[in-house]
Scaffold this motif. Structure first.
Motif, PDB file in Angstrom:
ATOM      1  N   LEU A 260       0.915  -1.121  -0.297  1.00 34.50           N
ATOM      2  CA  LEU A 260      -0.120   0.275  -0.061  1.00 34.50           C
ATOM      3  C   LEU A 260       0.884   0.831  -0.391  1.00 34.50           C
ATOM      4  N   PRO A 261       0.582   1.738  -0.668  1.00 37.42           N
ATOM      5  CA  PRO A 261       1.294   3.258  -0.787  1.00 37.42           C
ATOM      6  C   PRO A 261       1.613   4.249   0.804  1.00 37.42           C
ATOM      7  N   PRO A 262       2.693   4.404   1.293  1.00 33.05           N
ATOM      8  CA  PRO A 262       3.008   5.518   2.165  1.00 33.05           C
ATOM      9  C   PRO A 262       1.599   5.932   2.974  1.00 33.05           C
ATOM     10  N   GLU A 263       1.508   7.060   2.297  1.00 39.92           N
ATOM     11  CA  GLU A 263       0.492   7.363   2.583  1.00 39.92           C
ATOM     12  C   GLU A 263      -0.833   6.959   3.181  1.00 39.92           C
ATOM     13  N   MET A 264      -1.309   5.809   2.858  1.00 40.91           N
ATOM     14  CA  MET A 264      -2.237   5.193   2.733  1.00 40.91           C
ATOM     15  C   MET A 264      -1.873   4.083   4.373  1.00 40.91           C
ATOM     16  N   LEU A 265      -0.503   4.061   4.473  1.00 37.53           N
ATOM     17  CA  LEU A 265      -0.039   3.215   5.879  1.00 37.53           C
ATOM     18  C   LEU A 265      -0.052   4.400   6.933  1.00 37.53           C
ATOM     19  N   ASP A 266       0.358   5.378   6.516  1.00 33.49           N
ATOM     20  CA  ASP A 266      -0.014   6.685   7.106  1.00 33.49           C
ATOM     21  C   ASP A 266      -1.405   7.469   8.129  1.00 33.49           C
ATOM     22  N   ILE A 267      -2.067   7.212   6.960  1.00 33.37           N
ATOM     23  CA  ILE A 267      -3.440   7.195   7.971  1.00 33.37           C
ATOM     24  C   ILE A 267      -3.808   5.755   8.639  1.00 33.37           C
ATOM     25  N   ILE A 268      -3.705   4.943   7.984  1.00 31.95           N
ATOM     26  CA  ILE A 268      -4.642   3.596   9.080  1.00 31.95           C
ATOM     27  C   ILE A 268      -3.289   4.021  10.259  1.00 31.95           C
ATOM     28  N   SER A 269      -2.202   4.387  10.074  1.00 29.94           N
ATOM     29  CA  SER A 269      -1.744   4.222  11.727  1.00 29.94           C
ATOM     30  C   SER A 269      -2.185   5.347  12.841  1.00 29.94           C
ATOM     31  N   LYS A 270      -1.829   6.470  11.950  1.00 25.82           N
ATOM     32  CA  LYS A 270      -3.561   7.404  12.714  1.00 25.82           C
ATOM     33  C   LYS A 270      -3.858   7.543  13.412  1.00 25.82           C
ATOM     34  N   ASN A 271      -4.444   6.053  13.108  1.00 30.18           N
ATOM     35  CA  ASN A 271      -6.354   5.275  13.932  1.00 30.18           C
ATOM     36  C   ASN A 271      -5.906   4.112  15.306  1.00 30.18           C
ATOM     37  N   LEU A 272      -4.952   4.255  15.197  1.00 31.03           N
ATOM     38  CA  LEU A 272      -4.872   2.945  16.172  1.00 31.03           C
ATOM     39  C   LEU A 272      -4.236   3.227  17.142  1.00 31.03           C
ATOM     40  N   ASP A 273      -4.439   2.136  18.021  1.00 32.68           N
ATOM     41  CA  ASP A 273      -3.849   2.479  19.373  1.00 32.68           C
ATOM     42  C   ASP A 273      -2.228   1.781  19.568  1.00 32.68           C
ATOM     43  N   PHE A 274      -1.696   1.873  20.279  1.00 37.58           N
ATOM     44  CA  PHE A 274      -0.371   1.534  20.920  1.00 37.58           C
ATOM     45  C   PHE A 274      -0.171  -0.259  20.341  1.00 37.58           C
ATOM     46  N   ASP A 275      -1.599  -1.315  21.514  1.00 35.74           N
ATOM     47  CA  ASP A 275      -1.134  -2.192  20.831  1.00 35.74           C
ATOM     48  C   ASP A 275      -1.544  -2.678  19.371  1.00 35.74           C
ATOM     49  N   ASP A 276      -2.429  -1.358  18.804  1.00 32.94           N
ATOM     50  CA  ASP A 276      -2.778  -2.246  16.821  1.00 32.94           C
ATOM     51  C   ASP A 276      -1.690  -1.783  16.637  1.00 32.94           C
ATOM     52  N   LEU A 277      -0.995  -1.461  17.112  1.00 33.29           N
ATOM     53  CA  LEU A 277       0.122  -0.820  16.033  1.00 33.29           C
ATOM     54  C   LEU A 277       1.370  -1.958  16.330  1.00 33.29           C
ATOM     55  N   PHE A 278       1.268  -2.616  17.300  1.00 32.52           N
ATOM     56  CA  PHE A 278       2.659  -4.021  17.209  1.00 32.52           C
ATOM     57  C   PHE A 278       1.440  -5.530  16.040  1.00 32.52           C
ATOM     58  N   GLN A 279       0.776  -4.833  15.859  1.00 30.54           N
ATOM     59  CA  GLN A 279       0.261  -6.229  15.331  1.00 30.54           C
ATOM     60  C   GLN A 279       0.148  -5.688  13.351  1.00 30.54           C
ATOM     61  N   PHE A 280       0.038  -4.510  13.175  1.00 29.15           N
ATOM     62  CA  PHE A 280       0.377  -3.669  12.375  1.00 29.15           C
ATOM     63  C   PHE A 280       1.671  -4.162  12.047  1.00 29.15           C
ATOM     64  N   ALA A 281       2.410  -4.226  12.460  1.00 25.53           N
ATOM     65  CA  ALA A 281       4.263  -3.933  12.130  1.00 25.53           C
ATOM     66  C   ALA A 281       4.557  -6.113  11.927  1.00 25.53           C
ATOM     67  N   GLY A 282       2.998  -6.536  12.467  1.00 18.98           N
ATOM     68  CA  GLY A 282       3.271  -7.853  12.393  1.00 18.98           C
ATOM     69  C   GLY A 282       2.668  -8.525  10.827  1.00 18.98           C
ATOM     70  N   VAL A 283       1.146  -7.641  10.099  1.00 16.21           N
ATOM     71  CA  VAL A 283       1.132  -8.297   8.724  1.00 16.21           C
ATOM     72  C   VAL A 283       2.049  -8.891   7.744  1.00 16.21           C
ATOM     73  N   CYS A 284       3.341  -8.094   7.633  1.00 17.19           N
ATOM     74  CA  CYS A 284       3.735  -8.397   6.225  1.00 17.19           C
ATOM     75  C   CYS A 284       4.982  -7.409   6.924  1.00 17.19           C
ATOM     76  N   LYS A 285       6.801  -7.862   6.290  1.00 22.93           N
ATOM     77  CA  LYS A 285       7.975  -7.102   5.849  1.00 22.93           C
ATOM     78  C   LYS A 285       7.678  -5.452   5.469  1.00 22.93           C
ATOM     79  N   SER A 286       7.029  -5.490   4.801  1.00 21.19           N
ATOM     80  CA  SER A 286       6.840  -3.752   4.316  1.00 21.19           C
ATOM     81  C   SER A 286       5.984  -2.750   5.154  1.00 21.19           C
TER      82      SER A 286
END
Length: 350
Positions: A10-36
């Motif tokens: 996904l484009p970095p801009e979209m990943l940034d939008i997704i990240s800004k709406n996550l809590d700290f714990d959700d961000l760690f789940q976010f990082a486990g999706v894939c390498k990019s």
């Protein structure tokens, strides 16, 4: 659901939008999706922590295991799931870690932003640590993963120093001396401490020695409310009583004098009864005002004192509890500065 790597681009801009709406714990789940996504998460977390300081650490009035961080400028809470902490009491925040004192003779160090945890055995020490009587500081050895923990306990009149390199404690006993250590900070890669008589010393982490500075004009006070502040390569001494007194001194190392300040300039202080004072240069970068003292109270209220010719003018910048489902309201405990990382240099103190 686990996504395949080819579905994660996904484009970095979209990943940034997704990240800004996550809590700290959700961000760690976010990082486990894939390498990019994991690579994006590393960069995002560095930028996020640098832009969010300071945060308020808060806990629920109903459940001691319910914690979160609150941003006053953004008026947003970030939830945490740190597991069961039954039997632990909060003892401070330092170098991005939360320090919890346990009834089971342990100190628990938790970095919720990096998901790192350290457990230290305290069974060799006399007395029990508790949030009401202990202050704690965590600093890392310069150029190393080793670390030092300093704990002062007014309940049994001792200063304890732990070093991870030998997994051992050293106790600086202060019983029988005409002073008590009331605070400590890291400045110029050394640990400075202050007593209730305004004497300032340098802690030798290699021994039980404390080298006291020969200051010419220490104020004639005997206060447990004295605090040290390390700010912009300067050592400040603060005597603060809410709504009554705010005396700030700078230690001039060229003359070895206490120099009283009438204004904080482009600096803001952050205080709670649970921890050391903290200070930030150019606080507007994080959404706070210069020449001000931010003092958090229980029940989610923050009093702000404007400093003008040493007079305190108070107003409330935020009040009311974070609304949560069910019976829980949040108490504001302490300021947390996740971007700060104290380091000590063993070679500087002999």
């Amino acid at each position: 659901m686990v996504m395949e790597a080819q579905d994660c681009q996904l484009p970095p801009e979209m990943l940034d939008i997704i990240s800004k709406n996550l809590d700290f714990d959700d961000l760690f789940q976010f990082a486990g999706v894939c390498k990019s996504w994991r690579e994006f998460h590393k960069i995002y977390c560095i930028n996020f922590l640098a832009s969010q300081a300071p945060l308020i650490f808060q806990t629920s009035s109903y459940s001691k295991d319910d914690y979160s961080f609150y941003s006053i400028p953004n008026q947003r809470a970030y939830r945490l799931k740190m597991g069961s902490l039954w039997g632990y009491s909060y003892s401070g925040s330092s170098s991005g870690y939360l320090i919890m004192a346990g009834d089971n003779d342990t100190l628990l160090l938790i970095n919720p932003f990096r998901r790192r945890k350290k457990v230290i055995n305290t069974s060799v020490l006399r007395g029990k640590f508790s949030s009401s009587s202990c202050r704690a500081l965590l600093a890392f050895a310069k150029g190393s993963k080793e670390f030092v923990v300093v704990v002062s306990c007014t309940s049994h009149h001792s200063l304890h120093v732990y070093q991870s390199r030998d997994s051992g404690w050293v106790t600086h006993s202060i019983r029988g001396n005409p002073w008590n250590v009331v605070d400590f900070v890291v400045l110029h890669n050394t640990i400075h401490l202050i007593t209730d008589k305004a004497d300032i010393g340098i802690l030798n982490v290699n021994s039980t020695n404390i080298k006291f500075l020969e200051l010419n004009n220490a104020p004639s006070v005997t206060f447990s409310r004295l605090r040290l502040v390390s700010c912009d390569e300067q050592l400040l001494v603060v005597h603060f009583v809410p709504e009554k007194v705010l005396d700030v001194y700078k230690i001039d190392f060229s003359t070895m004098n206490y120099e009283k300040l009438e204004t904080l300039g482009d600096v803001a202080f952050f205080y709670s009864s649970w921890t050391n004072f903290r200070a930030l240069r150019n606080p507007s970068r994080w959404g706070y005002e210069s020449n001000s003292m931010y003092c958090i109270c229980l029940f989610a209220e923050c009093h702000v004192y404007s400093v003008d010719d040493n007079k305190l003018r108070k107003h409330i910048v935020a009040s009311g509890s974070l609304q949560t489902p069910g019976r829980s309201n949040f108490y504001w405990l302490d300021w947390c500065f996740p971007h700060l990382h104290d380091e000590v240099d063993y070679s500087l103190v002999k």
